[in-house]
Design an enzyme around this catalytic site. Sequence first.
Site, mmCIF file in Angstrom:
data_model
loop_
_atom_site.group_PDB
_atom_site.id
_atom_site.type_symbol
_atom_site.label_atom_id
_atom_site.label_comp_id
_atom_site.label_asym_id
_atom_site.label_seq_id
_atom_site.Cartn_x
_atom_site.Cartn_y
_atom_site.Cartn_z
ATOM 1 N N SER A 28 0.812 -1.227 0.000
ATOM 2 C CA SER A 28 0.000 0.000 0.000
ATOM 3 C C SER A 28 0.845 1.278 0.000
ATOM 4 O O SER A 28 0.485 2.239 -0.693
ATOM 5 C CB SER A 28 -0.969 0.006 1.186
ATOM 6 O OG SER A 28 -1.973 -0.954 0.976
ATOM 7 N N THR A 73 -5.655 -3.414 8.235
ATOM 8 C CA THR A 73 -5.604 -4.762 7.669
ATOM 9 C C THR A 73 -5.518 -5.768 8.808
ATOM 10 O O THR A 73 -5.808 -5.415 9.971
ATOM 11 C CB THR A 73 -4.483 -4.863 6.603
ATOM 12 O OG1 THR A 73 -4.547 -6.151 6.008
ATOM 13 C CG2 THR A 73 -3.090 -4.615 7.162
ATOM 14 N N LYS A 77 -9.851 -5.359 11.202
ATOM 15 C CA LYS A 77 -11.044 -4.824 10.519
ATOM 16 C C LYS A 77 -12.348 -4.978 11.301
ATOM 17 O O LYS A 77 -13.211 -4.115 11.228
ATOM 18 C CB LYS A 77 -11.179 -5.480 9.146
ATOM 19 C CG LYS A 77 -10.031 -5.111 8.236
ATOM 20 C CD LYS A 77 -10.135 -5.770 6.895
ATOM 21 C CE LYS A 77 -8.840 -5.498 6.142
ATOM 22 N NZ LYS A 77 -8.901 -5.865 4.744
ATOM 23 N N ASN A 98 -12.114 -1.073 6.860
ATOM 24 C CA ASN A 98 -10.730 -1.119 6.345
ATOM 25 C C ASN A 98 -10.204 0.275 6.029
ATOM 26 O O ASN A 98 -9.023 0.426 5.714
ATOM 27 C CB ASN A 98 -10.614 -2.010 5.105
ATOM 28 C CG ASN A 98 -11.116 -1.320 3.852
ATOM 29 O OD1 ASN A 98 -12.211 -0.777 3.848
ATOM 30 N ND2 ASN A 98 -10.331 -1.312 2.801
ATOM 31 N N ASP A 132 -13.280 -2.672 0.825
ATOM 32 C CA ASP A 132 -12.849 -4.005 0.357
ATOM 33 C C ASP A 132 -13.936 -4.712 -0.442
ATOM 34 O O ASP A 132 -13.639 -5.410 -1.420
ATOM 35 C CB ASP A 132 -12.558 -4.911 1.563
ATOM 36 C CG ASP A 132 -11.180 -4.706 2.147
ATOM 37 O OD1 ASP A 132 -10.301 -4.167 1.453
ATOM 38 O OD2 ASP A 132 -10.989 -5.100 3.318
ATOM 39 N N GLY A 157 -12.366 -18.822 4.713
ATOM 40 C CA GLY A 157 -12.067 -17.730 5.648
ATOM 41 C C GLY A 157 -13.313 -16.960 6.042
ATOM 42 O O GLY A 157 -14.179 -16.698 5.207
ATOM 43 N N GLY A 160 -12.318 -10.637 8.806
ATOM 44 C CA GLY A 160 -12.870 -9.373 8.313
ATOM 45 C C GLY A 160 -13.087 -9.387 6.800
ATOM 46 O O GLY A 160 -14.177 -9.041 6.316
ATOM 47 N N ARG A 182 -11.367 -22.219 9.432
ATOM 48 C CA ARG A 182 -10.644 -23.031 10.418
ATOM 49 C C ARG A 182 -11.447 -23.131 11.717
ATOM 50 O O ARG A 182 -11.656 -24.210 12.244
ATOM 51 C CB ARG A 182 -9.266 -22.386 10.671
ATOM 52 C CG ARG A 182 -8.395 -23.134 11.621
ATOM 53 C CD ARG A 182 -7.057 -22.455 11.773
ATOM 54 N NE ARG A 182 -7.160 -21.070 12.242
ATOM 55 C CZ ARG A 182 -6.138 -20.275 12.465
ATOM 56 N NH1 ARG A 182 -4.920 -20.712 12.227
ATOM 57 N NH2 ARG A 182 -6.320 -19.030 12.898
ATOM 58 N N GLY A 270 -4.545 -11.126 -5.199
ATOM 59 C CA GLY A 270 -5.344 -10.019 -4.679
ATOM 60 C C GLY A 270 -4.862 -8.619 -5.056
ATOM 61 O O GLY A 270 -5.315 -7.638 -4.458
HETATM 62 N N1 LIG Z 1 -5.853 -7.889 -1.609
HETATM 63 C C1 LIG Z 1 -6.430 -7.103 -0.742
HETATM 64 O O1 LIG Z 1 -6.689 -5.920 -0.987
HETATM 65 C C2 LIG Z 1 -6.848 -7.646 0.576
HETATM 66 C C3 LIG Z 1 -7.824 -6.989 1.320
HETATM 67 C C4 LIG Z 1 -8.211 -7.539 2.527
HETATM 68 C C5 LIG Z 1 -7.601 -8.701 2.989
HETATM 69 N N2 LIG Z 1 -6.653 -9.303 2.242
HETATM 70 C C6 LIG Z 1 -6.019 -10.537 2.713
HETATM 71 O O2 LIG Z 1 -7.045 -11.427 3.142
HETATM 72 C C7 LIG Z 1 -6.566 -12.224 4.239
HETATM 73 C C8 LIG Z 1 -7.546 -12.158 5.411
HETATM 74 O O3 LIG Z 1 -7.588 -10.835 5.912
HETATM 75 P P1 LIG Z 1 -8.583 -10.469 7.125
HETATM 76 O O4 LIG Z 1 -8.514 -9.022 7.298
HETATM 77 O O5 LIG Z 1 -9.894 -11.152 6.926
HETATM 78 O O6 LIG Z 1 -7.853 -11.188 8.353
HETATM 79 P P2 LIG Z 1 -8.498 -11.727 9.704
HETATM 80 O O7 LIG Z 1 -9.723 -10.978 10.066
HETATM 81 O O8 LIG Z 1 -7.380 -11.826 10.681
HETATM 82 O O9 LIG Z 1 -8.967 -13.235 9.331
HETATM 83 C C9 LIG Z 1 -8.024 -14.233 9.055
HETATM 84 C C10 LIG Z 1 -8.721 -15.449 8.465
HETATM 85 O O10 LIG Z 1 -7.720 -16.399 8.083
HETATM 86 C C11 LIG Z 1 -7.970 -17.651 8.768
HETATM 87 N N3 LIG Z 1 -6.693 -18.306 9.001
HETATM 88 C C12 LIG Z 1 -5.593 -17.764 9.569
HETATM 89 N N4 LIG Z 1 -4.597 -18.658 9.589
HETATM 90 C C13 LIG Z 1 -5.078 -19.800 9.022
HETATM 91 C C14 LIG Z 1 -4.534 -21.088 8.751
HETATM 92 N N5 LIG Z 1 -3.274 -21.379 9.086
HETATM 93 N N6 LIG Z 1 -5.298 -21.993 8.132
HETATM 94 C C15 LIG Z 1 -6.568 -21.699 7.779
HETATM 95 N N7 LIG Z 1 -7.156 -20.507 8.025
HETATM 96 C C16 LIG Z 1 -6.406 -19.565 8.634
HETATM 97 C C17 LIG Z 1 -8.714 -17.258 10.016
HETATM 98 O O11 LIG Z 1 -9.404 -18.359 10.536
HETATM 99 P P3 LIG Z 1 -9.888 -18.381 12.100
HETATM 100 O O12 LIG Z 1 -11.231 -17.696 12.098
HETATM 101 O O13 LIG Z 1 -9.953 -19.811 12.413
HETATM 102 O O14 LIG Z 1 -8.851 -17.632 12.893
HETATM 103 C C18 LIG Z 1 -9.644 -16.160 9.452
HETATM 104 O O15 LIG Z 1 -10.712 -16.726 8.739
HETATM 105 C C19 LIG Z 1 -5.176 -11.698 4.564
HETATM 106 O O16 LIG Z 1 -4.215 -12.520 3.935
HETATM 107 C C20 LIG Z 1 -5.153 -10.312 3.941
HETATM 108 O O17 LIG Z 1 -3.836 -9.934 3.589
HETATM 109 C C21 LIG Z 1 -6.269 -8.802 1.048
#
Ligand SMILES: NC(=O)c1ccc[n+]([C@@H]2O[C@H](COP(=O)([O-])OP(=O)(O)OC[C@H]3O[C@@H](n4cnc5c(N)ncnc54)[C@H](OP(=O)(O)O)[C@@H]3O)[C@@H](O)[C@H]2O)c1
Length: 310
Positions: A28, A73, A77, A98, A132, A157, A160, A182, A270
Amino acid sequence: MSEPVPKPVTASTRLAAVWGAPIRHSASPAMHNAAFAVLGLDWRYLACEVEPERLAVALEGARVMGFCGVNLTVPHKRLALEMMDVLDPSAEAWGAVNTVVFEAENAEGVWTPVGLLKNFRGPVRLRGYNTDADAIVRSLREDLLMEPRGARVLLLGAGGAGRAAALRLADEGVETLWLQNRTESKAVELAAEIADRFPAVDVRTGLPDSDVEFILNATSSGLKAEDPIPLDLEAYPVARADAVYDMIYRPSETPLLKAAREAGCRTANGLGMLLYQGAAAFELWTQRPAPIEAMRAALVREVYGTGEPR
Ligand SMILES: NC(=O)c1ccc[n+]([C@@H]2O[C@H](COP(=O)([O-])OP(=O)(O)OC[C@H]3O[C@@H](n4cnc5c(N)ncnc54)[C@H](OP(=O)(O)O)[C@@H]3O)[C@@H](O)[C@H]2O)c1
């Protein structure tokens, strides 16, 4: 063409930032600083490692230091929903923040983004947005040539980003949505919310019992080299999907995307989502049209190190 030279940092430079933990992978800053430079704006965008238990303190610090905007991030979120003074309908609808816009009253007493005000006194308030959800749908259409309406989708997943994507895809009219997380209880809770708000969508938890049009990874598993693939490929071979989208963009090809490519699926990472959520945040903070192509070029350089994505 030579790169535009950023204005020197002075006491008048406006500040924005992304906060998360971990944060070092973030592209970013490259994207936003390129946008500021190309428009000749005296702004800078930073990336700060902020642990979730420090998020409220960090927001207070930014409020008193005159920050104009913040992106949030992993893992902030959902937490941030409780910390905003005002929630935009986008954050309410998709259940995650976000983008934070810091606002103060202008001379007429109208709440205005701080980035537009030269001088302001009085309180600053935090307005939380979600950029997002629209970004993921746009990127699915443009980068994966996927139309959500009527599609069968496996979403991995329920954090957030997963939650925002699930609700937004339901709003787009997917036919069947399988939610796999998970921590199963979070998927069950999200499925119940979707069933309540979008009764026309067939929402289920666990792995699909049929082929799907696309799999969307919204877990953070894949950010680190040692992370496992967030899908049991024996229980559900990736070839059962036409296409696979991974919200992760660094590494540019996660083990899930590699498996999908090798199985003959169309794939996208992404980067497009990052671009479109960032462009929307930029416009909220500056009230200027985002220079999309300069932002895209900066992201491609940052993530691939060259001019070309693949
Ligand atoms: N490209 C973009 O613009 C963009 C925008 C937003 C997010 N993202 C990406 O999307 C991903 C999620 O972001 P978030 O904000 O939703 O994060 P978050 O709220 O912390 O959620 C993380 C998610 O990943 C799961 N998880 C974590 N470790 C895992 C593992 N080892 N095996 C299986 N599941 C696992 C968690 O499961 P539990 O519920 O069991 O903990 C939860 O569902 C990140 O990689 C982020 O970088 C990208």
